[in-house]
Motif scaffolding. Structure first.
Motif, PDB file in Angstrom:
ATOM      1  N   ASP A   1       8.939  83.032  42.134  1.00 48.63           N
ATOM      2  CA  ASP A   1       7.528  82.963  42.538  1.00 48.63           C
ATOM      3  C   ASP A   1       7.086  84.287  43.144  1.00 48.63           C
ATOM      4  N   ILE A   2       8.012  84.956  43.842  1.00 53.82           N
ATOM      5  CA  ILE A   2       7.667  86.201  44.503  1.00 53.82           C
ATOM      6  C   ILE A   2       7.262  87.263  43.485  1.00 53.82           C
ATOM      7  N   LEU A   3       7.920  87.253  42.327  1.00 58.22           N
ATOM      8  CA  LEU A   3       7.597  88.236  41.301  1.00 58.22           C
ATOM      9  C   LEU A   3       6.223  87.967  40.702  1.00 58.22           C
ATOM     10  N   HIS A   4       5.847  86.697  40.585  1.00 55.92           N
ATOM     11  CA  HIS A   4       4.506  86.367  40.104  1.00 55.92           C
ATOM     12  C   HIS A   4       3.433  86.901  41.048  1.00 55.92           C
ATOM     13  N   ILE A   5       3.706  86.824  42.350  1.00 58.26           N
ATOM     14  CA  ILE A   5       2.744  87.319  43.334  1.00 58.26           C
ATOM     15  C   ILE A   5       2.605  88.833  43.218  1.00 58.26           C
ATOM     16  N   VAL A   6       3.745  89.514  43.137  1.00 62.15           N
ATOM     17  CA  VAL A   6       3.708  90.966  43.011  1.00 62.15           C
ATOM     18  C   VAL A   6       3.058  91.367  41.692  1.00 62.15           C
ATOM     19  N   TRP A   7       3.373  90.642  40.627  1.00 60.80           N
ATOM     20  CA  TRP A   7       2.813  90.962  39.307  1.00 60.80           C
ATOM     21  C   TRP A   7       1.285  90.849  39.319  1.00 60.80           C
ATOM     22  N   ALA A   8       0.764  89.807  39.963  1.00 63.04           N
ATOM     23  CA  ALA A   8      -0.687  89.646  40.047  1.00 63.04           C
ATOM     24  C   ALA A   8      -1.319  90.830  40.776  1.00 63.04           C
ATOM     25  N   GLU A   9      -0.611  91.352  41.749  1.00 64.26           N
ATOM     26  CA  GLU A   9      -1.119  92.499  42.498  1.00 64.26           C
ATOM     27  C   GLU A   9      -1.077  93.779  41.667  1.00 64.26           C
ATOM     28  N   VAL A  10       0.079  94.076  41.074  1.00 72.16           N
ATOM     29  CA  VAL A  10       0.225  95.373  40.398  1.00 72.16           C
ATOM     30  C   VAL A  10      -0.580  95.445  39.104  1.00 72.16           C
ATOM     31  N   THR A  11      -0.922  94.296  38.512  1.00 71.42           N
ATOM     32  CA  THR A  11      -1.787  94.354  37.333  1.00 71.42           C
ATOM     33  C   THR A  11      -3.184  94.844  37.706  1.00 71.42           C
ATOM     34  N   ARG A  12      -3.588  94.628  38.951  1.00 65.77           N
ATOM     35  CA  ARG A  12      -4.861  95.184  39.417  1.00 65.77           C
ATOM     36  C   ARG A  12      -4.724  96.696  39.598  1.00 65.77           C
ATOM     37  N   TRP A  13      -3.583  97.127  40.123  1.00 68.35           N
ATOM     38  CA  TRP A  13      -3.345  98.559  40.270  1.00 68.35           C
ATOM     39  C   TRP A  13      -3.363  99.244  38.901  1.00 68.35           C
TER      40      TRP A  13
ATOM     41  N   SER B   1      -5.975  92.638  50.344  1.00 69.07           N
ATOM     42  CA  SER B   1      -6.742  93.828  49.996  1.00 69.07           C
ATOM     43  C   SER B   1      -8.212  93.708  50.371  1.00 69.07           C
ATOM     44  N   ASP B   2      -8.660  92.517  50.809  1.00 68.00           N
ATOM     45  CA  ASP B   2     -10.053  92.358  51.200  1.00 68.00           C
ATOM     46  C   ASP B   2     -10.418  93.279  52.363  1.00 68.00           C
ATOM     47  N   ASN B   3      -9.408  93.632  53.185  1.00 66.54           N
ATOM     48  CA  ASN B   3      -9.656  94.469  54.349  1.00 66.54           C
ATOM     49  C   ASN B   3      -9.252  95.925  54.125  1.00 66.54           C
ATOM     50  N   LEU B   4      -8.874  96.279  52.895  1.00 69.06           N
ATOM     51  CA  LEU B   4      -8.483  97.654  52.609  1.00 69.06           C
ATOM     52  C   LEU B   4      -9.698  98.491  52.233  1.00 69.06           C
ATOM     53  N   ILE B   5      -9.598  99.779  52.509  1.00 70.54           N
ATOM     54  CA  ILE B   5     -10.615 100.736  52.079  1.00 70.54           C
ATOM     55  C   ILE B   5     -10.089 101.437  50.836  1.00 70.54           C
ATOM     56  N   PHE B   6     -10.840 101.365  49.759  1.00 74.66           N
ATOM     57  CA  PHE B   6     -10.441 102.005  48.508  1.00 74.66           C
ATOM     58  C   PHE B   6     -11.322 103.228  48.266  1.00 74.66           C
ATOM     59  N   ALA B   7     -11.140 104.244  49.097  1.00 77.76           N
ATOM     60  CA  ALA B   7     -11.889 105.472  48.906  1.00 77.76           C
ATOM     61  C   ALA B   7     -11.308 106.208  47.709  1.00 77.76           C
ATOM     62  N   PRO B   8     -12.084 106.433  46.666  1.00 80.12           N
ATOM     63  CA  PRO B   8     -11.520 107.062  45.466  1.00 80.12           C
ATOM     64  C   PRO B   8     -11.132 108.514  45.720  1.00 80.12           C
ATOM     65  N   VAL B   9      -9.888 108.874  45.355  1.00 78.11           N
ATOM     66  CA  VAL B   9      -9.443 110.256  45.447  1.00 78.11           C
ATOM     67  C   VAL B   9      -9.922 111.004  44.208  1.00 78.11           C
TER      68      VAL B   9
ATOM     69  N   PRO C   1      -8.489 102.664  38.882  1.00 77.61           N
ATOM     70  CA  PRO C   1      -8.097 103.948  39.471  1.00 77.61           C
ATOM     71  C   PRO C   1      -8.051 103.921  41.003  1.00 77.61           C
ATOM     72  N   ARG C   2      -9.009 103.266  41.637  1.00 78.74           N
ATOM     73  CA  ARG C   2      -9.044 103.280  43.105  1.00 78.74           C
ATOM     74  C   ARG C   2      -7.861 102.545  43.714  1.00 78.74           C
ATOM     75  N   ARG C   3      -7.251 101.633  42.951  1.00 84.31           N
ATOM     76  CA  ARG C   3      -6.091 100.908  43.449  1.00 84.31           C
ATOM     77  C   ARG C   3      -4.768 101.615  43.115  1.00 84.31           C
ATOM     78  N   LEU C   4      -4.741 102.356  42.010  1.00 82.12           N
ATOM     79  CA  LEU C   4      -3.501 103.027  41.605  1.00 82.12           C
ATOM     80  C   LEU C   4      -3.235 104.273  42.435  1.00 82.12           C
ATOM     81  N   HIS C   5      -4.275 105.052  42.704  1.00 87.58           N
ATOM     82  CA  HIS C   5      -4.089 106.352  43.344  1.00 87.58           C
ATOM     83  C   HIS C   5      -4.205 106.227  44.862  1.00 87.58           C
TER      84      HIS C   5
END
Length: 370
Positions: free
Chosen positions: A330-342, A6-14, A346-350
């Motif tokens: 382990d894969i679920l731990h990786i995904v979980w760490a990501e979706v807890t940020r979402w 996500s370091d290279n993602l643009i999080f333009a707020p909707v 707001p900028r990550r969820l939407h």
């Protein structure tokens, strides 16, 4: 340090992200004065979940856990398992007839445990790591709930009002019965007749093998029917609205973003208004990020299986069991760490995320391989 995808993602707020400092703000007004948080989500039991479904379910738990903590309300997640999904399609006299997953499980043609094992494995993991309990509610139970039946009767009593909402193309409201002899249902509902009775709905149809039949669906219980997606969506909205009082709850649905946008604006909102439910009593609708393929379309297991799409994707993205067998939990731990940020931001969820982003997430986090 390994860079995060996500370091290279643009999080333009909707638009909605400009109004909220935290995603729990979406529930704050509905939660005021309530004694619990009750979140409902759903999935069809039409096979092993693919990666997009797994991400959505984990996001539901992450969002619920975060909102419950911020709002200081005890949470529960209700998972509606839709075993009324079609599992068999037959062409007879130019018409398509179906049998449901539940029917084929009952007949011994499908393994029920196999149909639910992937979802239950995911739900169990999510409960453990989120601390949020869940209820597993089959469609057979859901369709018999009194608020759901009352909504069914209201729709049947006002077909002329609901037909343009749930069937703008052909005007056929699809509340389908099944043949009592062979369980076939006519997909098009061409021969369907819906009649509102006092305290019940009569559904008349015709089986190609056994002739005319009918089903009486009483508000107080008894009978069975298949509500297609728009009718079921409206019933769910009515049920969650009723549950605000039944459970003294902040009642919310959390589903994939494909149920937002036009669907919410043209189906759910007009239907709730037509039912006469005041907007203040509407359940809160939250939508998780859409997982899209390289073309920008929703990641679809159906397209993969029936049309051979996504040949460039490894099978683990289309089958949760393959994913877990390849990487372990382990894969679920990786995904979980990501979706807890979402769940919190707001900028990550939407927004949407591509399957390439998720693949990079897995690769850069270097999960354990089998």
């Amino acid at each position: 340090m390994t860079p995060h995808p996500s370091d290279n993602l643009i999080f333009a707020p909707v638009g909605i992200a400009h109004l909220t400092g935290d995603n729990a703000d979406l529930l704050r007004a509905a939660a005021a004065g309530r004694s619990q948080l009750r979140v409902t989500t759903a999935a069809q039991l039409n096979g092993v979940p693919h990666f997009g479904t797994a991400v959505t379910i984990l996001t539901v738990f992450a969002f619920t856990a975060h909102a419950a903590q911020v709002l200081d309300l005890p949470p529960t997640i209700v998972f509606d398992s839709l075993e009324n999904a079609p599992a068999e399609h037959l062409q007879i006299d130019g018409q398509t007839y179906t049998r449901t997953v539940g029917d084929l499980i009952e007949a011994g043609c499908l393994d029920g445990a196999d149909r639910v094992s992937g979802v239950e494995r995911l739900l169990t993991w999510a409960r453990k790591h989120s601390g949020v309990s869940y209820e597993f509610r089959p469609y057979d139970v859901y369709q018999g709930l009194r608020p759901v039946r009352e909504c069914l009767h209201h729709i049947a009593s006002h077909l002329e009002q609901f037909a343009p909402i749930v069937a703008p193309h052909d005007g056929i409201v699809r509340i389908r019965p099944r043949c009592p002899e062979c369980r076939l249902m006519q997909k098009s509902a061409r021969d369907l007749r819906i009649t509102a009775l006092s305290g019940a709905v009569r559904l008349d149809s015709r089986c190609p093998d056994h002739g005319p039949y009918h089903e009486i669906v009483h508000i107080d219980g008894g009978g069975w029917y298949d509500a297609n997606t728009p009718v079921r969506s409206i019933q769910k909205g009515a049920l969650l609205s009723a549950e605000r009082q039944i459970y003294d709850a902040c009642s919310a649905s959390v589903d994939g973003a494909d149920w937002g946008g036009a669907w919410h604006a043209h189906v759910l909102a007009p239907a709730l208004a037509t039912l006469g439910i005041p907007p203040r009593d509407w359940p809160v609708s939250i939508f998780t990020p859409l997982i899209v393929d390289h073309t920008g379309g929703k990641l679809s297991k159906t397209l993969y299986v029936t049309q051979g799409a996504y040949n460039d994707l490894p099978p683990l993205f289309l089958d949760l069991n393959v994913l877990l067998d390849s990487y372990g939990e382990d894969i679920l731990h990786i995904v979980w760490a990501e979706v807890t940020r979402w769940a919190a931001e707001p900028r990550r969820l939407h927004r949407s995320y591509t399957v390439d982003y998720l693949r990079a997430l897995l690769e850069t986090q270097q999960p354990r391989t089998a």
